[in-house]
Write an enzyme that holds these catalytic residues in place. Sequence first.
Site, mmCIF file in Angstrom:
data_model
loop_
_atom_site.group_PDB
_atom_site.id
_atom_site.type_symbol
_atom_site.label_atom_id
_atom_site.label_comp_id
_atom_site.label_asym_id
_atom_site.label_seq_id
_atom_site.Cartn_x
_atom_site.Cartn_y
_atom_site.Cartn_z
ATOM 1 N N GLU A 1 0.825 -1.208 0.000
ATOM 2 C CA GLU A 1 0.000 0.000 0.000
ATOM 3 C C GLU A 1 0.859 1.258 0.000
ATOM 4 O O GLU A 1 1.894 1.314 0.656
ATOM 5 C CB GLU A 1 -0.884 0.068 1.255
ATOM 6 C CG GLU A 1 -1.948 -0.982 1.380
ATOM 7 C CD GLU A 1 -2.871 -0.681 2.553
ATOM 8 O OE1 GLU A 1 -2.944 0.490 2.993
ATOM 9 O OE2 GLU A 1 -3.504 -1.619 3.049
ATOM 10 N N ASP B 1 -3.872 3.728 -0.795
ATOM 11 C CA ASP B 1 -4.521 3.977 0.489
ATOM 12 C C ASP B 1 -5.004 5.424 0.536
ATOM 13 O O ASP B 1 -4.476 6.293 -0.170
ATOM 14 C CB ASP B 1 -3.527 3.704 1.617
ATOM 15 C CG ASP B 1 -4.199 3.563 2.978
ATOM 16 O OD1 ASP B 1 -5.434 3.410 3.020
ATOM 17 O OD2 ASP B 1 -3.482 3.604 3.984
ATOM 18 N N GLU C 1 -12.607 2.101 4.017
ATOM 19 C CA GLU C 1 -11.888 2.212 5.285
ATOM 20 C C GLU C 1 -12.655 3.096 6.263
ATOM 21 O O GLU C 1 -13.486 3.912 5.872
ATOM 22 C CB GLU C 1 -10.509 2.831 5.058
ATOM 23 C CG GLU C 1 -9.510 1.957 4.360
ATOM 24 C CD GLU C 1 -8.129 2.574 4.394
ATOM 25 O OE1 GLU C 1 -7.231 1.971 5.007
ATOM 26 O OE2 GLU C 1 -7.942 3.656 3.805
#
Length: 233
Positions: free
Chosen positions: A107, A137, A194
């Site tokens: 990531e 990310d 997320e």
Amino acid sequence: MAFQPILRCSAEGGTSIYAYEALVRGPNGEGAGSVMSQVTDRNRYLFDQTCRVRAIEMASALGLGGTAAALSINFMPNAVYEPRACIRASLAAAGRAGLAHNRLVFEFTENEAMRNPEHLLRILACYREIGFRTAIDDFGAGYSGLGLLAEFQPDTVKLDMALVQGLDRDRVRRIILRHVLALCTELDITVVAEGVETRDEFQALRDLGITLFQGYLIGRPGFEQLPAALLPA
């Protein structure tokens, strides 16, 4: 290291752990901010290399190999001076752990990508050639995400929590996420939401068609453990 689960929820209602993200911690459980504040230009390369190897070795010791879950590792593009030379320790650790290359996800953040885009693209091309997966990310946190997708399509996009939190009460966020999801689907990019913290956020994301979730509602990071992921009741 601490490890946070990413939950997969199928359209049929089944669930499984899609991956664990490795999160750096101090020796007594200190948070990432405390650890990262000690990273300098002089120790950045060693820190990045150590974190990769430590994540792979610890996850393996905790039983990751006996699951179908991937391991997601954050890396520092500016700590990589030459992609193939700097991946040797990770390759060796994966070999010792018996983890196939496609079970490792590297990531990087959208903001990191813009510090030296050409350098990052060379790293990502190398990682893809080796067989690793890649992920952006905090997608949506900056202003460069669409430009980056035009140059390189990662395997995964992880939506920034600023887009996710409160979307059940925010029509504009839902519209944005619906179109981001459609774009990623057409580009064959997997989407992870997320920062999911409430049942209403989770349900709104499911209604949009998202199937991968990470956040406190799903499971908090476990210090030196692979915690279970919970389907919100």
